[in-house]
Design a protein around this motif. Sequence first.
Motif, PDB file in Angstrom:
ATOM      1  N   VAL A  98      61.410 -36.036  20.248  1.00 49.73           N
ATOM      2  CA  VAL A  98      62.775 -35.864  19.739  1.00 49.73           C
ATOM      3  C   VAL A  98      63.131 -37.035  18.834  1.00 49.73           C
ATOM      4  N   GLU A  99      63.663 -36.721  17.656  1.00 51.74           N
ATOM      5  CA  GLU A  99      64.176 -37.730  16.732  1.00 51.74           C
ATOM      6  C   GLU A  99      65.607 -37.364  16.370  1.00 51.74           C
ATOM      7  N   ILE A 100      66.519 -38.336  16.507  1.00 48.31           N
ATOM      8  CA  ILE A 100      67.934 -38.110  16.241  1.00 48.31           C
ATOM      9  C   ILE A 100      68.399 -39.070  15.148  1.00 48.31           C
ATOM     10  N   PHE A 101      69.246 -38.546  14.235  1.00 46.35           N
ATOM     11  CA  PHE A 101      69.776 -39.363  13.153  1.00 46.35           C
ATOM     12  C   PHE A 101      71.286 -39.137  13.040  1.00 46.35           C
ATOM     13  N   TYR A 102      72.043 -40.221  12.977  1.00 46.85           N
ATOM     14  CA  TYR A 102      73.499 -40.139  12.840  1.00 46.85           C
ATOM     15  C   TYR A 102      74.028 -41.523  12.490  1.00 46.85           C
ATOM     16  N   ASN A 103      75.322 -41.609  12.160  1.00 47.68           N
ATOM     17  CA  ASN A 103      75.922 -42.883  11.790  1.00 47.68           C
ATOM     18  C   ASN A 103      76.600 -43.501  13.003  1.00 47.68           C
ATOM     19  N   ALA A 104      75.845 -44.289  13.749  1.00 43.61           N
ATOM     20  CA  ALA A 104      76.377 -44.919  14.959  1.00 43.61           C
ATOM     21  C   ALA A 104      77.423 -45.975  14.625  1.00 43.61           C
ATOM     22  N   GLU A 105      77.250 -46.656  13.491  1.00 41.01           N
ATOM     23  CA  GLU A 105      78.169 -47.726  13.123  1.00 41.01           C
ATOM     24  C   GLU A 105      79.587 -47.202  12.937  1.00 41.01           C
TER      25      GLU A 105
END
Length: 283
Positions: free
Chosen positions: A242-249
Motif C-alpha cells: 500500500v502506498e498513500i499520498f496526501y498533503n499532511a502539512e
Amino acid sequence: MALEQTKEERKLTSPSLAQTHMQGPLAVNGSGKALTRAELEEVKKDLEKIKAEFGLEEPVRSFMGEEDTSWIFGGPPDYSLTNYLYLKGRTHVHKPGSLEQIVENLVKTWEMERSHKADCRQHQSVDQERFAISANGGKVFNNSEAHKVGNYNVLLNACPADLWDSEKSTWEDSHHKFREAFAAFPWEVLQVYSGPPKVAFTWRHWGTFTGTYEENKGKGEKVEMFGFGTAVVNDKLQLCDVEIFYNAEEFISVLRGQKTVDEVNADWNSGATCPFAAMVAKK
C-alpha cells in the motif's frame, strides 16, 4: 507486546466502544468531552431512522465476529457514530458490489483491524507475509512494524519533525494527539482507476473540528483531507503493498490554527455536493 501491555488501560480511558480513538464532542459545546450515553443513543436512533427513510446501508467491516479475537478495548468496536456521520457527510454513493464499494469496505476493514485488534497476526485484511505500507515516500513498514507504531505514525512518517516527529511518537502518543479533536473521522473512496491486482484510487477523510488539537480549539469547521493511493492485493483481496499520498502539512496546519479550511485543498473539489443533503431536500 506494547499493545497488550496497555490494553486494560485503554479500556478504562475509552468512554464507549463507539468512541475509542476519537473522543471529541458531536458539536462545539464547550465541554470538549466525548458523547454521553444519552447522546450516543440518540445518534443510534437517528442512524436507524435515516437508513429506513432513505434506504441507506452502513459500510461493511469484515472479521469483527471472529472467536478468540484479542481486542484492544475489550470487545469489537461500535461504528454507529462513525457510520452515521459517514452516511450524512459522504460525497459519493457507490453502487452495491461495485469496485469502489469493495475497495472502500476493504480499507475500512483494515483500519478497524489495525486500530482495534491487539495481535496483528489476527488481521485478516492483510497478507501477513507480504504486507508493506508507506506514505508520501516515507519509510516502508512491514505488518508488525506498522502495527507497533500505529497508523498515525505510519501515515505521518514523512512529515518534518516540527510538524510530526514519528521517531519520538509511540502508538499511545500518536492516538492521544488526535483523541480530543473530532467525535469521529469518516473516510470514503472517491474514484477507483484500476482493478486488482493493483488498485489505484482517490479518497477523502473528513471531520467536524469540535474539540481541541494542541490546545487549539475547533470552531465546528469541517476539516477535510484528500489523497491518492495504490494497493496491491492478492487473490483473496488481502492488502499486500500500500502506498498513500496526501498533503499532511495542510491537515496539521488547519488543526493548529495556522491555516483556515478555505486556504487548503486548492486542487480538490472540497465543495462537492452531499448526496444525503440532496435526499433530504427532495422530501
